[in-house]
Scaffold this motif. Structure first.
Motif, mmCIF file in Angstrom:
data_model
loop_
_atom_site.group_PDB
_atom_site.id
_atom_site.type_symbol
_atom_site.label_atom_id
_atom_site.label_comp_id
_atom_site.label_asym_id
_atom_site.label_seq_id
_atom_site.Cartn_x
_atom_site.Cartn_y
_atom_site.Cartn_z
ATOM 1 N N ASP A 56 34.111 4.140 14.727
ATOM 2 C CA ASP A 56 35.205 3.264 14.323
ATOM 3 C C ASP A 56 36.341 3.454 15.317
ATOM 4 O O ASP A 56 36.823 4.571 15.513
ATOM 5 N N PHE A 57 36.770 2.369 15.974
ATOM 6 C CA PHE A 57 37.851 2.456 16.949
ATOM 7 C C PHE A 57 39.219 2.180 16.321
ATOM 8 O O PHE A 57 40.219 2.095 17.051
ATOM 9 N N GLY A 58 39.289 2.029 15.026
ATOM 10 C CA GLY A 58 40.582 1.812 14.381
ATOM 11 C C GLY A 58 41.511 2.992 14.578
ATOM 12 O O GLY A 58 41.072 4.152 14.694
ATOM 13 N N LEU A 59 42.804 2.723 14.580
ATOM 14 C CA LEU A 59 43.773 3.782 14.840
ATOM 15 C C LEU A 59 43.757 4.872 13.776
ATOM 16 O O LEU A 59 44.151 6.003 14.032
ATOM 17 N N ARG A 60 43.303 4.542 12.591
ATOM 18 C CA ARG A 60 43.274 5.533 11.514
ATOM 19 C C ARG A 60 41.969 6.312 11.451
ATOM 20 O O ARG A 60 41.793 7.153 10.561
ATOM 21 N N ALA A 61 41.069 6.039 12.375
ATOM 22 C CA ALA A 61 39.763 6.714 12.370
ATOM 23 C C ALA A 61 39.884 8.055 13.093
ATOM 24 O O ALA A 61 39.481 8.209 14.248
ATOM 25 N N TRP A 62 40.419 9.031 12.409
ATOM 26 C CA TRP A 62 40.720 10.320 13.037
ATOM 27 C C TRP A 62 39.471 11.083 13.461
ATOM 28 O O TRP A 62 39.523 11.950 14.337
ATOM 29 N N ARG A 63 38.338 10.789 12.865
ATOM 30 C CA ARG A 63 37.123 11.526 13.191
ATOM 31 C C ARG A 63 36.448 11.033 14.473
ATOM 32 O O ARG A 63 35.522 11.672 14.978
ATOM 33 N N THR A 64 36.907 9.893 15.000
ATOM 34 C CA THR A 64 36.240 9.315 16.160
ATOM 35 C C THR A 64 36.339 10.211 17.385
ATOM 36 O O THR A 64 35.360 10.385 18.120
ATOM 37 N N ALA A 65 37.492 10.819 17.624
ATOM 38 C CA ALA A 65 37.643 11.715 18.779
ATOM 39 C C ALA A 65 36.682 12.893 18.665
ATOM 40 O O ALA A 65 36.068 13.309 19.661
ATOM 41 N N ARG A 66 36.536 13.423 17.461
ATOM 42 C CA ARG A 66 35.609 14.539 17.265
ATOM 43 C C ARG A 66 34.180 14.114 17.567
ATOM 44 O O ARG A 66 33.412 14.863 18.177
ATOM 45 N N ARG A 67 33.814 12.892 17.142
ATOM 46 C CA ARG A 67 32.459 12.407 17.410
ATOM 47 C C ARG A 67 32.235 12.240 18.901
ATOM 48 O O ARG A 67 31.137 12.538 19.413
ATOM 49 N N ILE A 68 33.235 11.768 19.622
ATOM 50 C CA ILE A 68 33.105 11.627 21.074
ATOM 51 C C ILE A 68 32.906 12.996 21.711
ATOM 52 O O ILE A 68 32.074 13.170 22.615
ATOM 53 N N ARG A 69 33.651 13.999 21.258
ATOM 54 C CA ARG A 69 33.485 15.359 21.795
ATOM 55 C C ARG A 69 32.075 15.877 21.533
ATOM 56 O O ARG A 69 31.483 16.555 22.380
ATOM 57 N N GLN A 70 31.507 15.557 20.387
ATOM 58 C CA GLN A 70 30.148 15.981 20.069
ATOM 59 C C GLN A 70 29.142 15.347 21.034
ATOM 60 O O GLN A 70 28.199 16.000 21.487
ATOM 61 N N VAL A 71 29.343 14.085 21.337
ATOM 62 C CA VAL A 71 28.455 13.389 22.266
ATOM 63 C C VAL A 71 28.571 14.001 23.658
ATOM 64 O O VAL A 71 27.563 14.196 24.361
ATOM 65 N N ILE A 72 29.792 14.310 24.072
ATOM 66 C CA ILE A 72 30.007 14.938 25.372
ATOM 67 C C ILE A 72 29.301 16.285 25.430
ATOM 68 O O ILE A 72 28.628 16.626 26.424
ATOM 69 N N ALA A 73 29.405 17.082 24.386
ATOM 70 C CA ALA A 73 28.752 18.388 24.350
ATOM 71 C C ALA A 73 27.233 18.255 24.403
ATOM 72 O O ALA A 73 26.544 19.083 25.008
ATOM 73 N N GLN A 74 26.714 17.207 23.778
ATOM 74 C CA GLN A 74 25.260 17.017 23.726
ATOM 75 C C GLN A 74 24.692 16.557 25.062
ATOM 76 O O GLN A 74 23.647 17.058 25.501
ATOM 77 N N TYR A 75 25.357 15.601 25.705
ATOM 78 C CA TYR A 75 24.786 14.985 26.904
ATOM 79 C C TYR A 75 25.382 15.470 28.221
ATOM 80 O O TYR A 75 24.814 15.200 29.280
ATOM 81 N N GLN A 76 26.532 16.140 28.184
ATOM 82 C CA GLN A 76 27.155 16.697 29.392
ATOM 83 C C GLN A 76 27.305 15.643 30.505
ATOM 84 O O GLN A 76 26.805 15.809 31.625
ATOM 85 N N PRO A 77 27.992 14.537 30.230
ATOM 86 C CA PRO A 77 28.157 13.510 31.270
ATOM 87 C C PRO A 77 29.038 14.017 32.405
ATOM 88 O O PRO A 77 29.859 14.919 32.229
ATOM 89 N N GLN A 78 28.868 13.423 33.555
ATOM 90 C CA GLN A 78 29.710 13.761 34.707
ATOM 91 C C GLN A 78 30.994 12.946 34.733
ATOM 92 O O GLN A 78 31.959 13.321 35.411
ATOM 93 N N LEU A 79 30.986 11.837 34.021
ATOM 94 C CA LEU A 79 32.135 10.923 34.063
ATOM 95 C C LEU A 79 32.126 10.075 32.800
ATOM 96 O O LEU A 79 31.066 9.756 32.263
ATOM 97 N N VAL A 80 33.318 9.706 32.343
ATOM 98 C CA VAL A 80 33.479 8.834 31.188
ATOM 99 C C VAL A 80 34.172 7.555 31.656
ATOM 100 O O VAL A 80 35.223 7.612 32.295
ATOM 101 N N HIS A 81 33.561 6.422 31.356
ATOM 102 C CA HIS A 81 34.168 5.135 31.709
ATOM 103 C C HIS A 81 34.534 4.420 30.413
ATOM 104 O O HIS A 81 33.662 4.086 29.610
ATOM 105 N N VAL A 82 35.834 4.192 30.231
ATOM 106 C CA VAL A 82 36.358 3.586 29.011
ATOM 107 C C VAL A 82 36.815 2.168 29.314
ATOM 108 O O VAL A 82 37.488 1.920 30.320
ATOM 109 N N HIS A 83 36.477 1.242 28.422
ATOM 110 C CA HIS A 83 36.885 -0.143 28.589
ATOM 111 C C HIS A 83 37.945 -0.505 27.555
ATOM 112 O O HIS A 83 37.700 -0.453 26.359
ATOM 113 N N GLN A 84 39.097 -0.843 28.058
ATOM 114 C CA GLN A 84 40.317 -1.266 27.371
ATOM 115 C C GLN A 84 41.257 -0.078 27.093
ATOM 116 O O GLN A 84 40.827 0.959 26.595
#
Length: 364
Positions: A56-84
C-alpha cells in the motif's frame, strides 16, 4: 547483452508506465524484483522477474517501509529505482534510511510540478524524496529544473526519455486520412477534455466542423460528465467516445487521425505526444514549457496559450491540414524522424542501464 546489474529493485505504482519500464529494463539485469500496488499483466512480466510484492503506497501505510526493507534483505539488490517523487518515494526513502544502497528516482510530472504546491507538508515530503536520491531522471528539462528547485539543493540529474517500444513506418499519404482529431488523455479535471468539447461545439456553430469528427478515447472519473456535456452541446455524432482501449487499438486510433489535441493544465512529456508525432498526427497542445521542447507554434504543431482560445488553435490546425497538405506531410515526416532519433525505448533503456553502471562505479 551482458547484464549491468545482478539484482534491481523496481518500486512504482500499478501503471502502464511502470510496467513498460519493467519490461524494458529487465534485459539489462540478471533479475528484477517489483514492489507495486498491483500485479502487471503477463505481457509485461519478463522471464527474470523474481517476484511482485504488493504493498500500500498510501501515506498512512506505515508498514510499507518495513516490507520494502524485508525485500531488500531477501534479494540484496545493488540499486533501487523508484518511480514518482510522491508517497511511493517517501516509503522507499524511509526504507533506505541509514543504508548505502543507491536510489534512482524518476520524476513523472505532477509529482514535482503540482504535488509540492498542495500544502507545506507535501512540499516537505517531495523535497526530502528528491534529496534522498543518488540520481534524478525526468523526461523533460523543465521537469528536471523544477525538481532541483523543489529539492533546494543540487541533486545529480539526467534527462531520460523512456519513449516508444516500437516505431511505426513513416506516415505517408496523410490526406487520405478521415477528418478526425483524437483526444486520449485521462478524463480528469487536469486534462481539460471538457474544453476540447466546448471548442468543437463552437467550430460546429460557425460551420467549420463539416465532415470532421472528434474521437475521445480513454476514460476516468469525469467520463459520465463529459458524455453529458457532449449531449448538452448538441455534438451528436460529431463526437465518438471510444473509451479505454488496448494499446494496439490506440495506435490504430493515432493512425486514423489527422490531429492530436491535448490541453492539460500541467504536464511533462507524455507518451501520448510521442506516439501522436510518430504516427503523423499534427499536435495541438497546451503552451507548457515541456511541450515547447517538442513543438514550436506553427511548426511541429500548434500551442494553445489560453484554453479559451482553443477553438482558434484547432481551426488553424484544421486549415493547415486542408489548405497546405504538402507542408503538413513534410512536417509530419520530420516529426516522425525526430521521434525515431530520440524516443526509441530500447535505445533509451540502454542509456538507463549505462546510468546504473556509472552509479555502481561511483561516477554518478
Amino acid at each position: 547483452m551482458s547484464p549491468v546489474l545482478d539484482t534491481l529493485l523496481l518500486i512504482g505504482t500499478h501503471s502502464i508506465h511502470t510496467h513498460r519500464f519493467l519490461a524494458g529494463i529487465a534485459p539489462h539485469c540478471r533479475q528484477v524484483v517489483l514492489i507495486s500496488n498491483g500485479e502487471p499483466g503477463p505481457e509485461w512480466c519478463p522471464p527474470n522477474l523474481c517476484e511482485v510484492v504488493q504493498v500500500d503506497f498510501g501515506l498512512r501505510a506505515w508498514r510499507t517501509a518495513r516490507r520494502i526493507r524485508q525485500v531488500i534483505a531477501q534479494y540484496q539488490p545493488q540499486l533501487v529505482h523508484v518511480h514518482q517523487a510522491n508517497s511511493v518515494a517517501w516509503h522507499a526513502r524511509r526504507a533506505l534510511k541509514g543504508s548505502a544502497l543507491p536510489m534512482v528516482l524518476s520524476c513523472w510530472g505532477s509529482d514535482v510540478l503540482l504535488l509540492p504546491k498542495r500544502s507545506p507538508l507535501h512540499h516537505w515530503m517531495v523535497r526530502g524524496n528528491l534529496r534522498a536520491a543518488r540520481l534524478l531522471t525526468a523526461d523533460s528539462q523543465v521537469l528536471l529544473q523544477q525538481a532541483q528547485k523543489v529539492a533546494g539543493q543540487t541533486v545529480a540529474g539526467q534527462w531520460l526519455l523512456f519513449g516508444l517500444p516500437e516505431l511505426p513506418s513513416p506516415p505517408l499519404d496523410l490526406a487520405s486520412r478521415p477528418k478526425r482529431m483524437l483526444s486520449c488523455r485521462l478524463h480528469k479535471p487536469l486534462y481539460r477534455v471538457d474544453a476540447i468539447l466546448r471548442a468543437v461545439a463552437v467550430l460546429q456553430q460557425h460551420g467549420h466542423w463539416q465532415d470532421w469528427q472528434l474521437e475521445v478515447a480513454a476514460s476516468g472519473p469525469d467520463t459520465p460528465a463529459l458524455q453529458a456535456l457532449a449531449r448538452e452541446l448538441g455534438l451528436g455524432g460529431s463526437v465518438l467516445f471510444t473509451g479505454f482501449m488496448p494499446h494496439a487499438e490506440l495506435l490504430q486510433a493515432y493512425a486514423r487521425s489527422r490531429l492530436f489535441v491535448s490541453v492539460p493544465e500541467s504536464d511533462s512529456t507524455p507518451v501520448s505526444l510521442l506516439e501522436a508525432m510518430a504516427y503523423g498526427c499534427l499536435p495541438v497542445l497546451s503552451d507548457l514549457p515541456a511541450n515547447r521542447e517538442w513543438v514550436e507554434d506553427g511548426q511541429q504543431g500548434f500551442l494553445c496559450r489560453d484554453v479559451k482560445q482553443l477553438t482558434d488553435d484547432l481551426w488553424r490546425a484544421m486549415q493547415w491540414c486542408e489548405q497546405q497538405p504538402e507542408r503538413w506531410q513534410q512536417q509530419m515526416l520530420a516529426n516522425h524522424q525526430r521521434i525515431r532519433e530520440t524516443a526509441w525505448f530500447p535505445q533509451n533503456m540502454a542509456q538507463c542501464a549505462a546510468l546504473y553502471q556509472r552509479i555502481l562505479e561511483g561516477r554518478a
